[in-house]
Design a protein around this motif. Sequence first.
Motif, PDB file in Angstrom:
ATOM      1  N   ALA A 121      34.556  20.448  41.203  1.00  0.00           N
ATOM      2  CA  ALA A 121      35.198  20.402  42.391  1.00  0.00           C
ATOM      3  C   ALA A 121      34.309  20.517  43.638  1.00  0.00           C
ATOM      4  CB  ALA A 121      36.330  21.358  42.560  1.00  0.00           C
ATOM      5  N   ALA A 122      33.445  21.547  43.477  1.00  0.00           N
ATOM      6  CA  ALA A 122      32.266  21.784  44.594  1.00  0.00           C
ATOM      7  C   ALA A 122      31.455  20.512  44.731  1.00  0.00           C
ATOM      8  CB  ALA A 122      31.475  23.100  44.255  1.00  0.00           C
ATOM      9  N   LYS A 123      31.193  19.900  43.699  1.00  0.00           N
ATOM     10  CA  LYS A 123      30.233  18.812  43.791  1.00  0.00           C
ATOM     11  C   LYS A 123      31.015  17.562  44.390  1.00  0.00           C
ATOM     12  CE  LYS A 123      27.270  19.289  39.465  1.00  0.00           C
ATOM     13  NZ  LYS A 123      27.427  19.014  38.239  1.00  0.00           N
ATOM     14  N   GLU A 124      32.060  17.365  44.029  1.00  0.00           N
ATOM     15  CA  GLU A 124      33.057  16.434  44.698  1.00  0.00           C
ATOM     16  C   GLU A 124      33.210  16.651  46.360  1.00  0.00           C
ATOM     17  OE1 GLU A 124      37.159  15.423  43.430  1.00  0.00           O
ATOM     18  OE2 GLU A 124      36.059  15.265  41.652  1.00  0.00           O
ATOM     19  N   ARG A 125      33.308  17.806  46.643  1.00  0.00           N
ATOM     20  CA  ARG A 125      33.314  18.339  48.377  1.00  0.00           C
ATOM     21  C   ARG A 125      32.015  17.926  48.660  1.00  0.00           C
ATOM     22  NH1 ARG A 125      36.173  22.630  47.323  1.00  0.00           N
ATOM     23  NH2 ARG A 125      34.437  24.168  47.174  1.00  0.00           N
ATOM     24  N   GLU A 126      30.838  18.351  48.172  1.00  0.00           N
ATOM     25  CA  GLU A 126      29.489  18.056  48.526  1.00  0.00           C
ATOM     26  C   GLU A 126      29.200  16.594  48.825  1.00  0.00           C
ATOM     27  OE1 GLU A 126      26.932  20.697  45.814  1.00  0.00           O
ATOM     28  OE2 GLU A 126      25.545  19.567  46.833  1.00  0.00           O
ATOM     29  N   ALA A 127      29.637  15.779  47.746  1.00  0.00           N
ATOM     30  CA  ALA A 127      29.588  14.174  47.995  1.00  0.00           C
ATOM     31  C   ALA A 127      30.652  13.729  49.042  1.00  0.00           C
ATOM     32  CB  ALA A 127      29.883  13.597  46.635  1.00  0.00           C
ATOM     33  N   ASP A 128      31.497  14.227  49.262  1.00  0.00           N
ATOM     34  CA  ASP A 128      32.509  13.935  50.259  1.00  0.00           C
ATOM     35  C   ASP A 128      31.923  14.196  51.618  1.00  0.00           C
ATOM     36  OD1 ASP A 128      34.962  13.047  51.046  1.00  0.00           O
ATOM     37  OD2 ASP A 128      35.590  14.965  51.575  1.00  0.00           O
ATOM     38  N   ARG A 129      31.176  15.291  51.812  1.00  0.00           N
ATOM     39  CA  ARG A 129      30.664  15.711  53.258  1.00  0.00           C
ATOM     40  C   ARG A 129      29.386  14.814  53.367  1.00  0.00           C
ATOM     41  NH1 ARG A 129      34.589  17.078  53.404  1.00  0.00           N
ATOM     42  NH2 ARG A 129      35.478  19.245  53.758  1.00  0.00           N
ATOM     43  N   GLN A 130      28.647  14.854  52.249  1.00  0.00           N
ATOM     44  CA  GLN A 130      27.546  13.709  52.513  1.00  0.00           C
ATOM     45  C   GLN A 130      27.750  12.283  52.815  1.00  0.00           C
ATOM     46  OE1 GLN A 130      24.199  14.987  50.986  1.00  0.00           O
ATOM     47  NE2 GLN A 130      23.617  13.344  52.364  1.00  0.00           N
ATOM     48  N   ALA A 131      29.083  11.824  52.271  1.00  0.00           N
ATOM     49  CA  ALA A 131      29.276  10.393  52.514  1.00  0.00           C
ATOM     50  C   ALA A 131      29.628  10.473  54.167  1.00  0.00           C
ATOM     51  CB  ALA A 131      30.558  10.029  51.828  1.00  0.00           C
ATOM     52  N   LEU A 132      30.565  11.620  54.601  1.00  0.00           N
ATOM     53  CA  LEU A 132      30.847  11.640  56.069  1.00  0.00           C
ATOM     54  C   LEU A 132      29.765  11.898  56.709  1.00  0.00           C
ATOM     55  CD1 LEU A 132      33.918  13.889  55.755  1.00  0.00           C
ATOM     56  CD2 LEU A 132      33.823  11.781  56.309  1.00  0.00           C
TER      57      LEU A 132
ATOM     58  N   ALA B 100      27.323  24.829  53.365  1.00  0.00           N
ATOM     59  CA  ALA B 100      28.215  25.590  52.732  1.00  0.00           C
ATOM     60  C   ALA B 100      28.841  25.278  51.300  1.00  0.00           C
ATOM     61  CB  ALA B 100      29.571  26.006  53.838  1.00  0.00           C
ATOM     62  N   ALA B 101      29.065  23.945  51.460  1.00  0.00           N
ATOM     63  CA  ALA B 101      29.501  23.496  49.963  1.00  0.00           C
ATOM     64  C   ALA B 101      28.452  23.588  48.992  1.00  0.00           C
ATOM     65  CB  ALA B 101      29.857  21.982  50.381  1.00  0.00           C
ATOM     66  N   GLN B 102      27.113  23.518  49.443  1.00  0.00           N
ATOM     67  CA  GLN B 102      26.029  23.413  48.267  1.00  0.00           C
ATOM     68  C   GLN B 102      26.094  24.654  48.005  1.00  0.00           C
ATOM     69  OE1 GLN B 102      22.941  21.766  50.998  1.00  0.00           O
ATOM     70  NE2 GLN B 102      22.889  19.983  49.727  1.00  0.00           N
ATOM     71  N   LYS B 103      26.056  25.732  48.920  1.00  0.00           N
ATOM     72  CA  LYS B 103      25.762  27.141  48.629  1.00  0.00           C
ATOM     73  C   LYS B 103      26.980  27.626  47.750  1.00  0.00           C
ATOM     74  CE  LYS B 103      24.700  31.004  51.476  1.00  0.00           C
ATOM     75  NZ  LYS B 103      24.987  31.844  52.759  1.00  0.00           N
ATOM     76  N   TYR B 104      28.119  27.171  47.934  1.00  0.00           N
ATOM     77  CA  TYR B 104      29.279  27.570  47.147  1.00  0.00           C
ATOM     78  C   TYR B 104      29.031  27.139  45.525  1.00  0.00           C
ATOM     79  CZ  TYR B 104      33.983  27.904  44.918  1.00  0.00           C
ATOM     80  OH  TYR B 104      34.803  28.040  44.109  1.00  0.00           O
ATOM     81  N   ARG B 105      28.553  25.770  45.730  1.00  0.00           N
ATOM     82  CA  ARG B 105      28.411  25.022  44.154  1.00  0.00           C
ATOM     83  C   ARG B 105      27.329  26.058  43.574  1.00  0.00           C
ATOM     84  NH1 ARG B 105      24.319  22.188  43.020  1.00  0.00           N
ATOM     85  NH2 ARG B 105      23.858  21.401  45.015  1.00  0.00           N
TER      86      ARG B 105
ATOM     87  N   THR C 290      26.540  21.596  58.718  1.00  0.00           N
ATOM     88  CA  THR C 290      26.938  23.086  58.357  1.00  0.00           C
ATOM     89  C   THR C 290      27.929  23.033  57.029  1.00  0.00           C
ATOM     90  OG1 THR C 290      26.812  23.491  60.572  1.00  0.00           O
ATOM     91  CG2 THR C 290      28.049  25.279  59.490  1.00  0.00           C
ATOM     92  N   GLN C 291      28.860  22.305  57.134  1.00  0.00           N
ATOM     93  CA  GLN C 291      29.991  22.060  55.919  1.00  0.00           C
ATOM     94  C   GLN C 291      29.356  21.928  54.691  1.00  0.00           C
ATOM     95  OE1 GLN C 291      33.191  19.401  57.180  1.00  0.00           O
ATOM     96  NE2 GLN C 291      33.641  20.624  58.806  1.00  0.00           N
ATOM     97  N   LEU C 292      28.124  20.945  54.811  1.00  0.00           N
ATOM     98  CA  LEU C 292      27.722  20.424  53.663  1.00  0.00           C
ATOM     99  C   LEU C 292      26.689  21.707  53.102  1.00  0.00           C
ATOM    100  CD1 LEU C 292      26.656  18.051  51.654  1.00  0.00           C
ATOM    101  CD2 LEU C 292      24.838  17.584  53.218  1.00  0.00           C
TER     102      LEU C 292
END
Length: 244
Positions: A70-81, A100-105, A96-98
Amino acid sequence: VDQLKPLIVLQKAFGRNCETGRGITELEQTLERMEASVQLAEAMKRMEGLDQEIHDLKAAIRQKYVDVEAAKEREADRQALLEGAGSPRELQALETQLKAAQKYREATESESLELEERLDGLTKQHKALLEQLPRLREAADQERRSAEERLESLCRDRENLLREMETLRAVIAPSVLREFDRLINCRGGMAVVPLVGDSRCGGCGLALPMLVVEEISDNELVQCECCSRFIVREQVFEDSAVSP
Ligand SMILES: [Zn+2]
């Protein structure tokens, strides 16, 4: 002597019978809580605990995998945005969101790794315990078998003693036997005692009259005036003390 010897041997058998009875009681108690059996039971319990722990850990690891995906998906999502970001402010917010997502993953992955290491350790313990079990089981079986054999042997001894006692009782006059039974119970298992120091009762130490000592020397059935025990010559007592 015909009455004296069986009396003394009967007394001896009575003592051995008491001992055997105590041995049987002790063994029966031992059988309830034997060391090897206790160890086996503890190992089985540890095993059950480990099984449960491993089961829970596996579930936690499966959940971590889901979390990481799920974290990877969120990361890819932010990356695309991020790639399609318009303003610098939007870009900064997405960066910043990216992060945070990386850190969480990364944190979730590291937690997952820790769980897997723990699982590895538990699996090794489980395997070691599993290898020990047959030996523990064997030791417990052996302990039980040996105790049961000893118990059987003691029970046989007791049966033999009881038979021997019945045989002895059959040759003793009923009145003497009644007195013997009374004395053996109220005089600490000693109904027959030897004459000691040439003229004293071996039970209570009473100094006996000459006449009584002579009767004892003639192997007559004599009772102590004080403690009522049967008194016999020391030699007769010693000779009869060993069971035939
Ligand atoms: Zn006496």
